[in-house]
Design an enzyme around this catalytic site. Structure first.
Site, short mmCIF file in Angstrom:
data_model
loop_
_atom_site.label_atom_id
_atom_site.label_comp_id
_atom_site.label_asym_id
_atom_site.label_seq_id
_atom_site.Cartn_x
_atom_site.Cartn_y
_atom_site.Cartn_z
NE ARG A 91 -6.60 -0.91 0.16
CZ ARG A 91 -6.91 -1.79 -0.76
NH1 ARG A 91 -5.96 -2.33 -1.51
NH2 ARG A 91 -8.15 -2.17 -0.93
CE1 TYR A 230 -8.08 9.85 0.90
CE2 TYR A 230 -8.31 7.48 0.99
CZ TYR A 230 -8.87 8.74 1.07
OH TYR A 230 -10.22 8.87 1.31
CE LYS A 239 -7.38 -2.30 4.60
NZ LYS A 239 -8.47 -3.16 5.04
CG HIS A 259 -9.57 -7.69 4.96
ND1 HIS A 259 -10.08 -7.53 3.69
CD2 HIS A 259 -9.68 -6.47 5.55
CE1 HIS A 259 -10.47 -6.28 3.53
NE2 HIS A 259 -10.26 -5.62 4.64
CB SER A 281 -14.53 -3.42 -0.44
OG SER A 281 -14.35 -3.67 -1.80
CB CYS A 283 -19.84 -7.58 1.31
SG CYS A 283 -19.44 -8.10 -0.37
CG ASP A 306 -10.19 -3.32 7.96
OD1 ASP A 306 -10.89 -3.85 7.08
OD2 ASP A 306 -9.09 -2.80 7.72
NE ARG A 398 -11.72 4.46 3.04
CZ ARG A 398 -11.69 3.13 3.14
NH1 ARG A 398 -11.77 2.54 4.31
NH2 ARG A 398 -11.59 2.39 2.07
O1 SAT Z 1 -7.06 2.58 2.60
S1 SAT Z 1 -7.21 1.29 3.31
O2 SAT Z 1 -6.31 0.30 2.69
O3 SAT Z 1 -6.87 1.41 4.72
C1 SAT Z 1 -8.79 0.77 3.22
C2 SAT Z 1 -9.05 -0.06 2.02
O4 SAT Z 1 -8.80 0.39 0.89
O5 SAT Z 1 -9.48 -1.21 2.17
MN MN Z 2 -10.52 -3.49 4.93
#
Ligand code: SAT
Ligand code: MN
Length: 615
Positions: A91, A230, A239, A259, A281, A283, A306, A398
């Site tokens: 992201r 991506y 998101k 989230h 993230s 954790c 998620d 991923r």
């Molecule tokens: O790429 S995503 O936004 O789906 C996952 C992330 O970066 O938290």
């Molecule tokens: Mn997430």
């Protein structure tokens, strides 16, 4: 069925009249598709039906043109590897915009752009941007189609990879068109790779553009994404819609888009409890979502990894769903030892992105096995050996896989469940105890608002530099974060006293003086969940600490666990000086939101300082 219903049209703040495409059934959708096609000039338009045959054909084409590599079906049936451009691997927060009418409404933690100015800029880059490509129309549902907490939308995209991924992550296809035809409100999302093809120009495996925009228009419930293929930049239901746009809809309709993972815990007595949990993230959120209990008789099942949507029901309880249908999980660190459930979920029918390729046509990433294979092709497509000095899989590589393949998926997982507890966690080497129970909802909202992880090691009696990630929503809240805290407080007031979930804070990462972790974590975290359940059942009392309620001596079950008594004491130790310093950091953080911070949270901070200063 759950006593919770979809908002009626009258309850919605954005009337259909504000959206020229809505309330006109499929004619409205067709008008929008035609407008986007006129702007982006694709070669053709494909309306996705969501059928197996369509999935097969898109996959076949992607393998034929080299954008997907088929893995060896002997090891990984119906599974594929995509390698992204090296510049398009995550992201892009700096290019993520919240275009509310008013800048203050986006708040200090979002990048704001004036909506009409950014719209004009986007129209410039979108013009002709799909030339030489197919425009796919992907109707999707977040939550089961027609479900009480579900929301539908349509993604227009020129990326077949996005179409295939959306087919795993959401419910797609004709059933959603029926909903649109019936007049159900829907969210518009437009995605272009920004890589038009000239006549005769050969395509690349991962088209994208160096110029990127991930733009959200909360007032019209709209997303426009340009330049990236991506993850969250391109799978717009995730998101962009399920968190940023849905958080705004939830604010306006009285619910919460979070989230959070969602799990079911079954006690040895056979009682079921549902818990949602937010972690920044890195954790261990996915690991907790798929926890293998270390405790005999205790079982954890997965509902989501998620995102959780929650809405107060007519019964005064908080009802929740996982709106997604799949997992888009980080591969590195996922292995037999850390998350066997995830490894089993990935047996086949999986799209991998930016992991390494084994010589036998299977995949590998750091942490899958202890010893790497002697030779791999890395995520960039280059030869790799264990002495290469660089990771074989990209750290943000991923897997995209259907939730239905998860061996611990809870029965009836797509029906709303009533929440018994909400958990907030961060990664803290200092200060934050293993588990603390909030005294009430407002105290719990304070826990959520102050989630943080340490960026740097702390000196004695101080705290390290903190990375604040309130509610783990920092990059995902579609409006002013302080208004979002106020909304949480408001939702709490609509719940009945008995129906209000308990709120806990956890920290699996506290370190001792020698720098080693004090708590074993992973499956042993079940012991902390067990204490939470006993608190929910009111079968154990709690002890008071200045930070909240903690397990009374002996109530946290550590039988058979290799934790020294002083480690246990250290896990719950409260260093007043260091906490007073942290309280000052919290005040500084709150001050960045000015007068929008709810008085109840300022009062929580004052009460914390008062308790810390007592004897
Ligand atoms: O790429 S995503 O936004 O789906 C996952 C992330 O970066 O938290
Ligand atoms: Mn997430």
């Amino acid at each position: 069925s759950a006593p919770v219903a979809r908002a009626t049209r009258a309850e919605r703040v954005t009337p259909a009249a504000d959206n020229p495409y809505e309330g006109r059934g499929l004619a409205g959708l067709r008008a929008w598709v035609a407008e986007v096609a006129a702007l982006t000039t694709p070669d053709s338009i494909h309306w996705c039906t969501g059928s197996t045959a369509e999935n097969y054909e898109l996959t076949r084409q992607a393998v034929a043109d080299g954008s997907l590599l088929q893995l060896n079906p002997e090891w990984r049936p119906n599974s594929y590897l995509a390698r992204s451009a090296a510049s398009d691997v995550a992201r892009v927060e700096a290019r993520t915009f919240i275009c509310s009418a008013d800048e203050a409404e986006a708040g200090p933690t979002n990048n704001w752009r004036e909506p009409s100015a950014l719209r004009a800029e986007l129209e410039g880059v979108l013009a002709g941007s799909m030339r030489g490509r197919t425009l796919y129309v992907v109707p999707f549902s977040l939550g089961p189609v027609g479900g009480p907490l579900s929301l539908i939308g349509v993604q227009l995209t020129d990326s077949p990879y996005a179409v295939l991924s959306m087919g795993i992550m959401t419910r797609t296809g004709d059933r959603v068109l029926d909903q649109i035809a019936a007049g159900t409100p829907w969210v518009r999302t437009l995605h272009s790779l920004g890589a038009p093809l000239e006549e005769g120009q050969a395509d690349v495996a991962w088209p994208c553009n160096d110029d990127k925009y991930i733009a959200h228009f909360p007032d019209t419930r709209e997303v426009i994404s340009y330049g990236s293929g991506y993850g969250g930049n391109a799978l717009l239901a995730k998101k962009c819609v399920a968190l940023r746009i849905a958080s705004v809809i939830g604010r306006d309709e009285g619910w919460l888009a979070e989230h959070m993972l969602l799990i079911r815990i079954t006690s040895p007595e056979g009682n079921r409890y549902h818990v949602a949990a937010a972690f920044p993230s890195a954790c261990g959120k996915t690991n907790l979502a798929m926890l293998r209990s270390s405790r005999p008789g205790w079982r954890v099942e997965t509902l989501g990894d998620d995102i959780t949507w929650m809405k107060p029901g007519a019964d005064g309880r908080l009802w929740a769903i996982n709106p997604e249908a799949g997992f888009f999980g980080v591969a590195p660190g996922t292995g037999e030892a850390t998350n066997r459930t995830a490894v089993e979920t990935l047996w086949g029918n999986t799209i991998f992105t930016n992991v390494a390729l084994r010589d036998d046509g299977d995949v590998w990433w750091e942490g899958l096995t202890e010893t790497p294979p002697a030779h791999l092709v890395d995520w960039r497509g280059e030869h790799w050996t264990p002495d290469a000095g660089r990771p074989a899989a990209h750290p943000n590589s991923r897997f995209t896989v259907s939730a239905s393949q998860c061996p611990t998926l809870a029965e009836g997982w797509d029906e709303p469940v009533a929440l018994d507890a909400i958990v907030f966690g961060g990664r803290r080497a200092t200060n934050v105890p293993l588990v603390t129970e909030a005294s009430d909802w407002a105290n719990g909202v304070f826990f959520g608002a102050t989630i943080s992880s340490e960026k740097t090691a702390a000196a004695e009696g101080t705290v390290g530099e903190l990375r604040r990630d309130p509610f783990a929503m920092l990059p995902f809240c579609g409006y002013n974060m302080a208004d979002y805290w106020a909304h949480w407080l408001r939702v709490g007031r609509t719940l009945s006293p008995a129906g209000t979930p308990k709120i806990f804070q956890v920290n699996w990462f506290r370190k001792g003086e020698d720098g080693s972790f004090l708590w074993p974590g992973f499956g042993e975290n079940m012991r902390v969940l067990e204490w939470m359940v006993r608190r929910i059942e009111r079968s154990v009392p709690a002890a008071q600490s200045p930070l909240g309620l903690v397990p009374a001596p002996g109530d946290l079950n550590v039988d058979g666990l290799d934790v020294a008594p002083d480690a246990l004491a250290e896990l719950f130790a409260v260093d007043r000086e260091s906490w007073l310093a942290e309280a000052q950091l919290t005040e500084d953080f709150f001050d960045t939101f000015g007068t929008r911070v709810p008085a109840a949270l300022r009062a929580e901070l004052a009460a914390l300082r008062y308790r810390l200063r007592q004897a």
